[in-house]
Design a protein around this motif. Structure first.
Motif, mmCIF file in Angstrom:
data_model
loop_
_atom_site.group_PDB
_atom_site.id
_atom_site.type_symbol
_atom_site.label_atom_id
_atom_site.label_comp_id
_atom_site.label_asym_id
_atom_site.label_seq_id
_atom_site.Cartn_x
_atom_site.Cartn_y
_atom_site.Cartn_z
ATOM 1 N N GLN A 1 -11.228 18.608 -9.189
ATOM 2 C CA GLN A 1 -10.390 17.565 -9.783
ATOM 3 C C GLN A 1 -8.943 17.679 -9.300
ATOM 4 O O GLN A 1 -8.324 16.675 -8.922
ATOM 5 C CB GLN A 1 -10.439 17.663 -11.305
ATOM 6 C CG GLN A 1 -9.516 16.680 -12.014
ATOM 7 C CD GLN A 1 -9.367 16.998 -13.492
ATOM 8 O OE1 GLN A 1 -10.121 17.798 -14.043
ATOM 9 N NE2 GLN A 1 -8.394 16.390 -14.135
ATOM 10 N N LEU A 2 -8.414 18.909 -9.291
ATOM 11 C CA LEU A 2 -7.029 19.109 -8.865
ATOM 12 C C LEU A 2 -6.839 18.731 -7.403
ATOM 13 O O LEU A 2 -5.838 18.099 -7.037
ATOM 14 C CB LEU A 2 -6.622 20.566 -9.081
ATOM 15 C CG LEU A 2 -6.441 21.031 -10.524
ATOM 16 C CD1 LEU A 2 -6.129 22.525 -10.561
ATOM 17 C CD2 LEU A 2 -5.316 20.247 -11.202
ATOM 18 N N TYR B 1 -13.038 20.044 0.022
ATOM 19 C CA TYR B 1 -11.903 19.122 0.068
ATOM 20 C C TYR B 1 -11.449 18.895 1.510
ATOM 21 O O TYR B 1 -11.288 17.762 1.962
ATOM 22 C CB TYR B 1 -10.767 19.683 -0.777
ATOM 23 C CG TYR B 1 -9.429 19.043 -0.556
ATOM 24 C CD1 TYR B 1 -9.154 17.764 -1.032
ATOM 25 C CD2 TYR B 1 -8.422 19.722 0.133
ATOM 26 C CE1 TYR B 1 -7.910 17.179 -0.829
ATOM 27 C CE2 TYR B 1 -7.179 19.148 0.335
ATOM 28 C CZ TYR B 1 -6.928 17.871 -0.144
ATOM 29 O OH TYR B 1 -5.701 17.295 0.063
ATOM 30 N N VAL C 1 -8.627 16.634 -5.525
ATOM 31 C CA VAL C 1 -8.757 15.189 -5.319
ATOM 32 C C VAL C 1 -7.540 14.447 -5.871
ATOM 33 O O VAL C 1 -7.039 13.492 -5.258
ATOM 34 C CB VAL C 1 -10.050 14.670 -5.975
ATOM 35 C CG1 VAL C 1 -10.063 13.139 -6.009
ATOM 36 C CG2 VAL C 1 -11.273 15.176 -5.230
ATOM 37 N N THR C 2 -7.047 14.900 -7.013
ATOM 38 C CA THR C 2 -5.929 14.211 -7.667
ATOM 39 C C THR C 2 -4.613 14.424 -6.934
ATOM 40 O O THR C 2 -3.853 13.474 -6.700
ATOM 41 C CB THR C 2 -5.789 14.691 -9.120
ATOM 42 O OG1 THR C 2 -7.003 14.434 -9.827
ATOM 43 C CG2 THR C 2 -4.626 13.990 -9.820
ATOM 44 N N HIS C 3 -4.326 15.676 -6.557
ATOM 45 C CA HIS C 3 -3.002 16.007 -6.014
ATOM 46 C C HIS C 3 -2.974 16.079 -4.484
ATOM 47 O O HIS C 3 -1.890 16.089 -3.908
ATOM 48 C CB HIS C 3 -2.520 17.323 -6.620
ATOM 49 C CG HIS C 3 -2.333 17.271 -8.100
ATOM 50 N ND1 HIS C 3 -1.229 16.697 -8.685
ATOM 51 C CD2 HIS C 3 -3.126 17.706 -9.119
ATOM 52 C CE1 HIS C 3 -1.341 16.786 -10.009
ATOM 53 N NE2 HIS C 3 -2.478 17.392 -10.299
ATOM 54 N N ARG C 4 -4.109 16.188 -3.853
ATOM 55 C CA ARG C 4 -4.224 16.175 -2.400
ATOM 56 C C ARG C 4 -3.215 17.121 -1.727
ATOM 57 O O ARG C 4 -2.389 16.697 -0.903
ATOM 58 C CB ARG C 4 -4.055 14.748 -1.869
ATOM 59 C CG ARG C 4 -5.096 13.777 -2.406
ATOM 60 C CD ARG C 4 -4.870 12.366 -1.896
ATOM 61 N NE ARG C 4 -4.934 12.293 -0.444
ATOM 62 C CZ ARG C 4 -6.057 12.234 0.262
ATOM 63 N NH1 ARG C 4 -7.225 12.240 -0.350
ATOM 64 N NH2 ARG C 4 -6.019 12.169 1.579
#
Length: 351
Positions: free
Chosen positions: A67-68, A114, A70-73
């Motif tokens: 989640q982190l 990722y 994908v969200t913050h890239r």
């Protein structure tokens, strides 16, 4: 742009996050499980700073990691999170395997997933920087040459064995999957926000409290000492310039025996906060040595200087003075981290 820092509320991690944001506008996502040595207060001055996002979580939580990412890239992951105290590893090795080995594996797999899904341009710029220790190399005899990056791994404690395992995982994920990794192996750090179970902060807080200063065995164990902010500058340098897949030893060029460290701390306290009861060295107390205590560590940091132009800015004399002064200036921080669990640990370990 954003970087993800694991263990960013710990000693070295928090110093890195603070120094990074003092020098850069690039955002930082800090992930920390806030175990006994992780302290949100270390990052207190970043409260309200939109460049910093704190997440309370574990590197073993794959769903959270996904989640982190994908969200913050993030363009880089800087992996500081670790159980890091030899004494604690002797009494409870399971936590070290869980965090340092299994946690690093989970983080590597999340990073690989990722990174694999990014466009080629982004993949080429991504970095996974793994922060490790000189303890993976084992122990040196008095006249042995210092550890180079080619020194064989010979870990002697559950802590160093778990870090050695994590180093091997990082290397394998680069050679097997192509993950763009960098590894640093540092010597003993000291400086602000150091949890007072380690030698230097323990000596400072015990001396100020008039308590015994416990020294293992004969006190002649030798370590290379590195001021934490120098370590942070080395990591920034490796992140920016390091060759992919390479390891860089980071040292302070300061080999000192433990007993000499203790006497130096006592002398500085005599100068900066003298005691009416007399010199602080009167409190030095020799205790039974710990099992498997490595006799000497020494880092050969010529590779990072030769290839990347990095050298420490602090001498031991300037760094230790800054460190002692920081603890004198922050009694509230010290008092708040010395919880009941901490006191029980110290009493058990040094009884």
């Amino acid at each position: 742009m954003t970087i993800l820092v694991t263990g960013g509320a710990g000693f070295i991690g928090s110093n890195f996050v603070l120094d990074w944001l003092d020098q850069s506008q690039e955002k930082v996502v800090t992930l920390d499980a806030l175990t006994y040595a992780g302290n949100r207060e270390n990052l207190a001055r970043l409260k309200g700073d939109e460049r910093h996002h704190f997440v309370h979580g574990d590197i073993g939580d794959r769903a959270l990691l996904d989640q982190l990412l994908v969200t913050h890239r993030p363009r880089a992951i800087l992996h500081f999170a670790a159980e890091s105290h030899v004494d604690r590893s002797i009494h409870g090795p399971g936590a070290f395997i869980k965090t340092n080995v299994e946690g690093t594996f989970t983080l590597l797999e999340a990073a690989r997933a990722y990174w694999s899904g990014q466009a080629e341009a982004i993949k080429g710029d991504f970095r996974f920087l793994h922060v490790s220790t000189d303890e993976v190399y084992g122990s040196l005899a008095p006249n042995d040459p210092a550890f180079t990056e080619a020194h064989p791994y010979e870990p002697n404690s559950p802590y160093s064995a778990s870090k050695a395992a994590s180093d091997h995982l990082v290397r394998a994920w680069h050679h097997t999957y192509g993950l763009p990794v960098l590894t640093t192996n540092c010597s003993n750090n000291y400086g602000p926000f150091h949890f007072p179970e380690k030698l230097i902060p323990l000596m400072i807080v015990n001396a100020l409290a008039g308590k015994p200063l416990p020294v293992y065995g004969d006190g002649q164990q030798i370590r290379d000492w590195l001021y934490v902010k120098d370590h942070c500058s080395a990591i920034r340098t490796v992140l920016a310039q390091g060759r992919l897949g390479e390891t860089y030893n980071v040292g302070g060029w300061n080999e000192k025996a433990n007993i000499d460290i203790v006497r130096t701390v006592c002398a500085l306290l005599d100068e900066l906060r003298p005691s009416s009861d007399g010199p602080y060295a009167r409190l030095i107390t020799y205790v039974k040595d710990r099992p498997g205590h490595d006799r000497r560590y020494a880092i050969d940091a010529r590779k990072i200087e030769r290839e990347l132009g990095w050298r420490p800015a602090e001498t031991f004399e300037t760094g230790i003075r800054k460190t002692v002064q920081w603890y004198l200036d922050h009694p509230g921080w010290v008092a708040r981290v010395q919880s009941g669990a901490y006191r029980d640990w110290i009493e058990t370990q040094y009884a």
